[in-house]
Design an enzyme around this catalytic site. Structure first.
Site, PDB file in Angstrom:
ATOM      1  N   GLY B  32       2.482  -3.929   4.166  1.00 21.29           N
ATOM      2  CA  GLY B  32       2.705  -5.069   3.280  1.00 21.29           C
ATOM      3  C   GLY B  32       3.227  -6.280   4.033  1.00 21.29           C
ATOM      4  O   GLY B  32       3.101  -6.368   5.250  1.00 21.29           O
ATOM      5  N   PHE B  34       1.991  -9.348   3.782  1.00 17.97           N
ATOM      6  CA  PHE B  34       0.716  -9.796   4.352  1.00 17.97           C
ATOM      7  C   PHE B  34       0.804 -11.163   5.014  1.00 17.97           C
ATOM      8  O   PHE B  34       1.419 -12.095   4.485  1.00 17.97           O
ATOM      9  CB  PHE B  34      -0.356  -9.870   3.257  1.00 17.97           C
ATOM     10  CG  PHE B  34      -0.700  -8.543   2.636  1.00 17.97           C
ATOM     11  CD1 PHE B  34      -0.505  -7.345   3.317  1.00 17.97           C
ATOM     12  CD2 PHE B  34      -1.239  -8.494   1.353  1.00 17.97           C
ATOM     13  CE1 PHE B  34      -0.834  -6.125   2.742  1.00 17.97           C
ATOM     14  CE2 PHE B  34      -1.573  -7.275   0.767  1.00 17.97           C
ATOM     15  CZ  PHE B  34      -1.365  -6.101   1.456  1.00 17.97           C
ATOM     16  N   HIS B  38      -3.448  -9.497   8.379  1.00 18.92           N
ATOM     17  CA  HIS B  38      -3.876  -8.545   7.341  1.00 18.92           C
ATOM     18  C   HIS B  38      -5.106  -9.064   6.598  1.00 18.92           C
ATOM     19  O   HIS B  38      -6.053  -8.324   6.334  1.00 18.92           O
ATOM     20  CB  HIS B  38      -2.758  -8.324   6.312  1.00 18.92           C
ATOM     21  CG  HIS B  38      -1.493  -7.753   6.875  1.00 18.92           C
ATOM     22  ND1 HIS B  38      -0.347  -8.505   7.047  1.00 18.92           N
ATOM     23  CD2 HIS B  38      -1.182  -6.503   7.303  1.00 18.92           C
ATOM     24  CE1 HIS B  38       0.610  -7.730   7.543  1.00 18.92           C
ATOM     25  NE2 HIS B  38       0.141  -6.522   7.716  1.00 18.92           N
ATOM     26  N   MET B 185       0.688 -13.421  14.837  1.00 17.32           N
ATOM     27  CA  MET B 185       1.243 -13.238  13.491  1.00 17.32           C
ATOM     28  C   MET B 185       1.807 -11.835  13.351  1.00 17.32           C
ATOM     29  O   MET B 185       1.221 -10.861  13.828  1.00 17.32           O
ATOM     30  CB  MET B 185       0.170 -13.469  12.445  1.00 17.32           C
ATOM     31  CG  MET B 185      -0.239 -14.923  12.413  1.00 17.32           C
ATOM     32  SD  MET B 185      -0.744 -15.426  10.769  1.00 17.32           S
ATOM     33  CE  MET B 185      -1.324 -17.097  11.145  1.00 17.32           C
ATOM     34  N   SER B 186       2.976 -11.750  12.722  1.00 14.52           N
ATOM     35  CA  SER B 186       3.659 -10.477  12.509  1.00 14.52           C
ATOM     36  C   SER B 186       4.587 -10.620  11.328  1.00 14.52           C
ATOM     37  O   SER B 186       5.220 -11.668  11.145  1.00 14.52           O
ATOM     38  CB  SER B 186       4.472 -10.101  13.758  1.00 14.52           C
ATOM     39  OG  SER B 186       5.401  -9.075  13.436  1.00 14.52           O
TER      40      SER B 186
END
Lengths: 281, 281
Positions: B32, B34, B38, B185-186
């Site tokens: 999750g 996102f 994702h 992105m993380s």
């Protein structure tokens, strides 16, 4: 006609086609050298399902160094005839290279159950069993899989694995099939010489004796075990791995016999390691 | 309309029905929170398949004691909107009790790959990842599953597991999605303060620098690593877990850069553990 298939990819294709037709798939994983125990599983599978798939694979991963992997009985032609007599649809006979190709590195482990009973004497055994069964389950994707009560610990561990890893498979455990004199049928019984074979009946006799003692009100596990060990020691040259009275679900040793109980024995007689067990309910 | 499902049994039913109609099933397992990474996986899944199933499960088993399980970002309402915007069919959101009921005891282990890179710093992490992914794979039974290259070691381990355990699933590894300034992105980037967030761009800059050095003929891994470490140490308060140059398939460290190579970095900046990597082919 039973068909022999060696490749996982062909099994996957076969099962996909059968599923498209709405078939129920039954699976009996074995190491071959069929006896009446195996055949009883096949018969039940034949009753339960539309397609019956039997695997024959002597799994190196579940044998420790010094165990009987090399001399484990192999008799594929005879097994094929027996599978055919039970109207199995497929005999899946993969090679070791097919199951464990170069670079293979993934294993299934479990806490608790695999440390009990046989696990204490066969390090890595149940890891090998779980790993190969998970692989076979993923290839065959059966609705139902069949195991014999003689290997009760194995069946319990597989059932736990199926629940824990969300395999959508019903595990059926069917009764141990015995020779007329009570010895549990096992592919390893062929290792016994004539005198050993005769002596080996004492294993089941000791289990029956335990059943009788308990039926007559004995509820001390140590006392029952002592009586059993006395009988089993009459087998010439026997080495007892264990005589245990345990909870049927957890396999933890109990002192006072009550509730769902398992009495289990493992002994070595010459080159044969023999196991047997009964339920006390 | 994206539908939320909490129960494994409902997913199994949904997938069985979809399969009966001949549907191709795509699966994106996530924790999750996102971001565009994702969403890029969901977009690809939407293109490839008839049914797109996304799981959201912050998996306690893959966090060590002292890691960020408790504060890992959770934003189900927002995730639901984002999944809907990508036309996902199902958001599978199981509870911890659904995934790990009382008595849970079975785990997936792997030799070699899980000991490398992040595995050396996060004991049990990949065991937790493999176990939950195997479970989710057994529930969803997808044809294709999607992972991001940022977590390249994870994707490689899952691909190995899929091969070894005969899951019939294609694993697709899609490119890392980056912020405009290059930061991968993380979901963990939210842990960064403004100064840390700015400094964190040095991670990707160091990877680009390595790429440039190698393109200009440098083939000594230790020399490239030294240059990278020098740049990364400029991040205020950084703790480097590793800066590694490894074979892309085995993740074994190499000294001379040649063939399919991975350059991978893991650092701790304040409360955030950040990882990134690039391929050199």
């Amino acid at each position: 006609m039973t068909k022999i298939i060696e490749k996982s990819s062909e099994i996957i294709k076969y099962v996909q086609d059968a599923r498209r037709d709405g078939a129920i798939i039954a699976f009996v994983p074995t190491m071959g050298a069929f006896h009446e125990g195996h055949l009883s599983l096949m018969r039940r599978a034949r009753k339960d399902a539309d397609k019956v798939i039997i695997s024959v694979f002597v799994n190196p991963l579940q044998f420790s160094a010094g165990e009987d992997f090399d001399r484990y009985p192999r008799q594929l032609d005879l097994d094929m005839k027996l599978a055919e007599s039970e109207q199995a649809d497929i005999l899946f006979v993969p090679t070791v290279a097919e199951i464990y190709p170069k670079g293979f590195a993934t294993y299934i482990d479990q806490q608790d159950l695999p440390e009990k009973l046989c696990g204490a004497f066969r390090p890595g055994h149940f890891r090998g069993v779980m790993t190969v069964v998970a692989k076979l389950f993923n290839v065959v994707r059966p609705d139902i899989a069949y195991f014999g009560q003689k290997d009760y610990q194995q069946a319990l561990i597989i059932r736990r694995m199926v629940t824990d890893l969300n395999f959508n498979i019903l595990i059926k455990i069917l009764p141990t099939i015995r020779e007329e004199d009570g010895l549990a049928m096992s592919s390893r019984n062929v290792y016994l010489g004539p005198k050993q074979r005769k002596d080996a009946t004492l294993i089941y006799k000791a289990l029956k004796k335990a059943d009788e003692l308990i039926a007559n009100g004995e509820n001390s596990a140590p006392k029952v075990i002592k009586e059993m060990a006395k009988m089993i020691k009459k087998i010439k040259g026997v080495k007892i791995d264990y005589v245990s009275i345990v909870n049927q679900d957890t396999l933890e040793a109990i002192r006072e016999i009550k509730g769902k109980t398992l009495i289990a024995v493992a002994v070595r007689v010459g080159k044969a390691r023999l196991i047997d067990n009964i339920f006390i309910n």
